[in-house]
Write an enzyme that holds these catalytic residues in place. Structure first.
Site, PDB file in Angstrom:
ATOM      1  N   GLU A 177       9.318 -17.137  16.624  1.00 23.19           N
ATOM      2  CA  GLU A 177      10.313 -16.178  17.085  1.00 23.19           C
ATOM      3  C   GLU A 177      11.568 -16.190  16.231  1.00 23.19           C
ATOM      4  O   GLU A 177      11.956 -17.223  15.707  1.00 23.19           O
ATOM      5  CB  GLU A 177      10.748 -16.559  18.497  1.00 23.19           C
ATOM      6  CG  GLU A 177       9.643 -16.584  19.472  1.00 23.19           C
ATOM      7  CD  GLU A 177      10.088 -17.217  20.773  1.00 23.19           C
ATOM      8  OE1 GLU A 177       9.269 -17.286  21.685  1.00 23.19           O
ATOM      9  OE2 GLU A 177      11.249 -17.630  20.860  1.00 23.19           O
ATOM     10  N   CYS A 191      18.949 -16.213  14.500  1.00 19.74           N
ATOM     11  CA  CYS A 191      18.459 -17.538  14.897  1.00 19.74           C
ATOM     12  C   CYS A 191      17.014 -17.652  14.420  1.00 19.74           C
ATOM     13  O   CYS A 191      16.140 -16.932  14.898  1.00 19.74           O
ATOM     14  CB  CYS A 191      18.578 -17.595  16.416  1.00 19.74           C
ATOM     15  SG  CYS A 191      18.005 -19.098  17.142  1.00 19.74           S
ATOM     16  N   CYS A 232       7.143 -27.888  18.624  1.00 16.19           N
ATOM     17  CA  CYS A 232       8.042 -28.980  18.227  1.00 16.19           C
ATOM     18  C   CYS A 232       7.388 -30.291  18.637  1.00 16.19           C
ATOM     19  O   CYS A 232       6.711 -30.353  19.654  1.00 16.19           O
ATOM     20  CB  CYS A 232       9.397 -28.822  18.932  1.00 16.19           C
ATOM     21  SG  CYS A 232      10.674 -29.948  18.333  1.00 16.19           S
ATOM     22  N   CYS A 253      12.493 -32.589  24.253  1.00 16.29           N
ATOM     23  CA  CYS A 253      13.740 -32.517  25.014  1.00 16.29           C
ATOM     24  C   CYS A 253      13.415 -31.864  26.361  1.00 16.29           C
ATOM     25  O   CYS A 253      12.754 -30.817  26.402  1.00 16.29           O
ATOM     26  CB  CYS A 253      14.794 -31.718  24.247  1.00 16.29           C
ATOM     27  SG  CYS A 253      15.085 -32.404  22.602  1.00 16.29           S
ATOM     28  N   CYS A 306      14.220 -28.124  27.218  1.00 20.32           N
ATOM     29  CA  CYS A 306      13.904 -27.102  26.208  1.00 20.32           C
ATOM     30  C   CYS A 306      12.473 -26.607  26.359  1.00 20.32           C
ATOM     31  O   CYS A 306      11.544 -27.411  26.464  1.00 20.32           O
ATOM     32  CB  CYS A 306      14.107 -27.690  24.804  1.00 20.32           C
ATOM     33  SG  CYS A 306      13.516 -26.597  23.487  1.00 20.32           S
ATOM     34  N   GLY A 356      11.597 -25.422  16.891  1.00 13.88           N
ATOM     35  CA  GLY A 356      11.320 -26.506  15.960  1.00 13.88           C
ATOM     36  C   GLY A 356      12.518 -27.327  15.540  1.00 13.88           C
ATOM     37  O   GLY A 356      13.674 -26.953  15.769  1.00 13.88           O
ATOM     38  N   GLU A 357      12.226 -28.463  14.939  1.00 14.23           N
ATOM     39  CA  GLU A 357      13.255 -29.385  14.458  1.00 14.23           C
ATOM     40  C   GLU A 357      13.329 -29.255  12.926  1.00 14.23           C
ATOM     41  O   GLU A 357      12.447 -29.746  12.206  1.00 14.23           O
ATOM     42  CB  GLU A 357      12.881 -30.811  14.884  1.00 14.23           C
ATOM     43  CG  GLU A 357      13.733 -31.902  14.268  1.00 14.23           C
ATOM     44  CD  GLU A 357      15.234 -31.651  14.357  1.00 14.23           C
ATOM     45  OE1 GLU A 357      15.759 -31.498  15.467  1.00 14.23           O
ATOM     46  OE2 GLU A 357      15.894 -31.614  13.294  1.00 14.23           O
ATOM     47  N   SER A 382      20.746 -26.806  12.903  1.00 14.59           N
ATOM     48  CA  SER A 382      20.917 -27.568  14.135  1.00 14.59           C
ATOM     49  C   SER A 382      19.823 -28.628  14.250  1.00 14.59           C
ATOM     50  O   SER A 382      18.648 -28.339  14.067  1.00 14.59           O
ATOM     51  CB  SER A 382      20.840 -26.614  15.328  1.00 14.59           C
ATOM     52  OG  SER A 382      20.799 -27.337  16.541  1.00 14.59           O
ATOM     53  N   SER A 386      22.706 -31.303  18.390  1.00 13.13           N
ATOM     54  CA  SER A 386      22.417 -31.079  19.808  1.00 13.13           C
ATOM     55  C   SER A 386      22.724 -32.370  20.547  1.00 13.13           C
ATOM     56  O   SER A 386      21.893 -33.267  20.611  1.00 13.13           O
ATOM     57  CB  SER A 386      20.942 -30.717  19.978  1.00 13.13           C
ATOM     58  OG  SER A 386      20.701 -29.474  19.369  1.00 13.13           O
ATOM     59  N   LEU A 387      23.927 -32.449  21.073  1.00 16.52           N
ATOM     60  CA  LEU A 387      24.372 -33.716  21.669  1.00 16.52           C
ATOM     61  C   LEU A 387      23.928 -33.826  23.133  1.00 16.52           C
ATOM     62  O   LEU A 387      23.191 -34.716  23.499  1.00 16.52           O
ATOM     63  CB  LEU A 387      25.895 -33.821  21.538  1.00 16.52           C
ATOM     64  CG  LEU A 387      26.457 -35.204  21.836  1.00 16.52           C
ATOM     65  CD1 LEU A 387      26.019 -36.210  20.793  1.00 16.52           C
ATOM     66  CD2 LEU A 387      27.981 -35.154  21.924  1.00 16.52           C
ATOM     67  N   HIS A 388      24.447 -32.952  23.957  1.00 19.72           N
ATOM     68  CA  HIS A 388      24.027 -32.775  25.358  1.00 19.72           C
ATOM     69  C   HIS A 388      24.332 -33.923  26.305  1.00 19.72           C
ATOM     70  O   HIS A 388      24.234 -33.752  27.527  1.00 19.72           O
ATOM     71  CB  HIS A 388      22.532 -32.433  25.453  1.00 19.72           C
ATOM     72  CG  HIS A 388      22.110 -31.292  24.585  1.00 19.72           C
ATOM     73  ND1 HIS A 388      22.837 -30.131  24.472  1.00 19.72           N
ATOM     74  CD2 HIS A 388      21.041 -31.135  23.765  1.00 19.72           C
ATOM     75  CE1 HIS A 388      22.230 -29.312  23.630  1.00 19.72           C
ATOM     76  NE2 HIS A 388      21.148 -29.892  23.178  1.00 19.72           N
ATOM     77  N   ASN A 395      19.717 -22.043  29.800  1.00 19.84           N
ATOM     78  CA  ASN A 395      18.905 -20.838  29.977  1.00 19.84           C
ATOM     79  C   ASN A 395      17.597 -21.263  30.661  1.00 19.84           C
ATOM     80  O   ASN A 395      16.757 -21.897  30.038  1.00 19.84           O
ATOM     81  CB  ASN A 395      18.632 -20.251  28.586  1.00 19.84           C
ATOM     82  CG  ASN A 395      18.281 -18.778  28.660  1.00 19.84           C
ATOM     83  OD1 ASN A 395      18.007 -18.244  29.732  1.00 19.84           O
ATOM     84  ND2 ASN A 395      18.276 -18.122  27.518  1.00 19.84           N
ATOM     85  N   CYS A 402      14.841 -19.883  23.290  1.00 20.87           N
ATOM     86  CA  CYS A 402      13.841 -20.232  22.280  1.00 20.87           C
ATOM     87  C   CYS A 402      12.514 -20.642  22.882  1.00 20.87           C
ATOM     88  O   CYS A 402      12.462 -21.401  23.826  1.00 20.87           O
ATOM     89  CB  CYS A 402      14.356 -21.377  21.440  1.00 20.87           C
ATOM     90  SG  CYS A 402      15.895 -20.964  20.676  1.00 20.87           S
TER      91      CYS A 402
END
Ligand code: SAH
Ligand code: SF4
Length: 396
Positions: free
Chosen positions: A118, A132, A139, A143, A146, A194-195, A226, A248-250, A325, A368
């Site tokens: 995507e 994006c 992935c 997470c 996600c 993906g990473e 990211s 991506s801390l979170h 989201n 995503c």
């Protein structure tokens, strides 16, 4: 202009170009200059002249967005015809295109069977718009908030597949040739599926192409990568790409981050923060973006906002607060607006910019991984219906 074709350079295994089936033509879209040079040499162009020819074609592809060899008027007819027999200027197939009421556009792209990814274009208010892009299909990381994390890795995307995402967006936005005046697509963020740091070679190659001032011309300072925190790759990312870094801390403590971003067990916060401080070229004009997804009752308290400020001290940083989201089946909920604003106030007061990312494109599943999963689900349900129908007819 005439083209001298030195056919002795044609690989002996090559079939008569005229009889090459159209379906075996390979696309030049996404190739580097060196790869295009090889392609023209394989067509029989003298190596001496190949670089210049490749440069001409390259510019047609990446500056003008050419879809047809016929427009390449500075290339002789013979070579154009030969190019046509072995190559195309095709983009990968867009299998779904969605436009949100808020202007967000999303494409589901298929480059090979089962390789679907995507790309989302998010127009912004301040005369800029970010694309994006995805770096992998699925992935390997998991997470917990996600949706992509629930999808197995199919494979890494190639640089050509990453660049093709930009080409497709540019086509759709009608932004060729690549002039910088008033363009809608101004920035690239590697925040799709993906990473990126698990596919750094291809990501770096794609960034080289996207940022080239003679072509697509989106500068490295406008490209953000990211990562969930692949610490050993941070320095290489900086030196190879010169891209802006987003983390991506979170969460602000290892206990919680181990749950939200399981990679934290491998590279805990202390290591991560040390890796970020060492990111090449960091300064006030080149800040790290810390992404922080707002999860109700999980990571959104004022104490956590203060802990975040403490964690960032001394780092040229900005914070992106992302309202969660939701996706079907998730146990998380998005924090209330009041809570998000209170969190943002604490971070702001400490001197960090902390915009709240307005949710975009919710009507088109812009989070995503959602669209691909919908497509896979739809196909699974169609397949299931077909199997049931077949079973029913066999019974009769
Ligand atoms: N793998 C990379 C880049 C892709 S994810 C990374 O993790 O950084 C891009 C961003 O979207 C990350 O900050 C990720 O944590 C966030 N994200 C993922 N799922 C989300 C969701 N459902 N709601 C809000 N943000 C999400
Ligand atoms: Fe992978 Fe990033 Fe999603 Fe984590 S947040 S599962 S690293 S895409």
């Amino acid at each position: 202009m005439t083209v001298t074709l030195d056919l002795s350079h044609r690989p002996s295994a090559a079939a008569d170009p005229v009889s090459t089936p159209m379906s075996t033509r390979t696309s030049l879209v996404g190739l580097t200059l060196a790869e295009m040079r090889e392609a023209v040499i394989a067509l029989g162009v003298e190596p001496k002249k190949a670089k210049m020819r490749a440069q001409q074609i390259w510019r047609w592809v990446y500056f003008f967005g050419a879809r047809d060899f016929d427009v390449m008027t500075d290339i002789g007819k013979d070579l154009r015809a030969l190019l046509e027999t072995r190559h195309s200027l095709d983009r990968p197939e867009v299998i779904e295109r969605l436009v949100s009421a808020d202007g967000t556009r999303k494409w589901l792209i298929r480059s090979a069977p089962g390789v679907e990814f995507e790309t989302v274009f998010i127009p912004d208010v301040a005369r800029s718009g970010a694309l994006c892009v995805s770096s992998q299909v699925g992935c390997t990381l998991t997470c917990t908030f996600c949706h992509t994390g629930t999808q197995k890795l199919v494979r890494n995307l190639t640089a050509a597949e990453i660049v093709a995402q930009v080409m497709i967006a540019r086509d759709d936005l009608d932004e060729w040739p690549s002039t910088t005046d008033g363009r809608a697509l101004t920035n690239i963020v590697f925040m799709g599926m993906g990473e990126p740091l698990y596919n750094l070679d291809e990501v770096a190659k794609a960034i080289d192409l996207i940022s080239d001032g003679e072509g697509i011309s989106i500068g490295r300072r406008r490209i953000t990568v990211s990562t969930s925190g692949v610490v050993p790759k941070l320095e290489e990312l900086g030196t190879k790409t010169g891209a802006m870094l987003a983390i991506s801390l979170h969460a602000t403590n290892d206990e919680l981050r181990d749950v939200l971003v399981p990679l934290n067990k491998k590279y805990p916060l202390e290591e991560l923060m040390a890796g970020i401080r060492a990111y090449p070229g960091l300064n006030n004009a080149k800040r790290v973006t810390f992404e922080y997804v707002m999860l109700k009752g999980v990571n959104d308290s004022p104490a956590e906002a203060r802990a975040l400020v403490k964690l960032l001290s001394g780092i040229p940083a900005k914070v992106n607060l992302i309202p969660f989201n939701p996706w079907p089946g998730t146990a998380y909920e998005c924090s209330d607006w009041k809570t998000i604003h209170a969190f943002a106030d604490i971070v702001n007061r400490a001197g960090y910019s902390a915009p709240i990312r307005t949710p975009r494109g919710r009507d088109i599943l812009a989070a995503c991984g959602q669209l691909r999963s919908e497509s896979v689900k739809t196909r699974a349900s169609v397949a299931m219906k077909e199997r049931l129908a077949m079973a029913a007819s066999e019974e009769v």
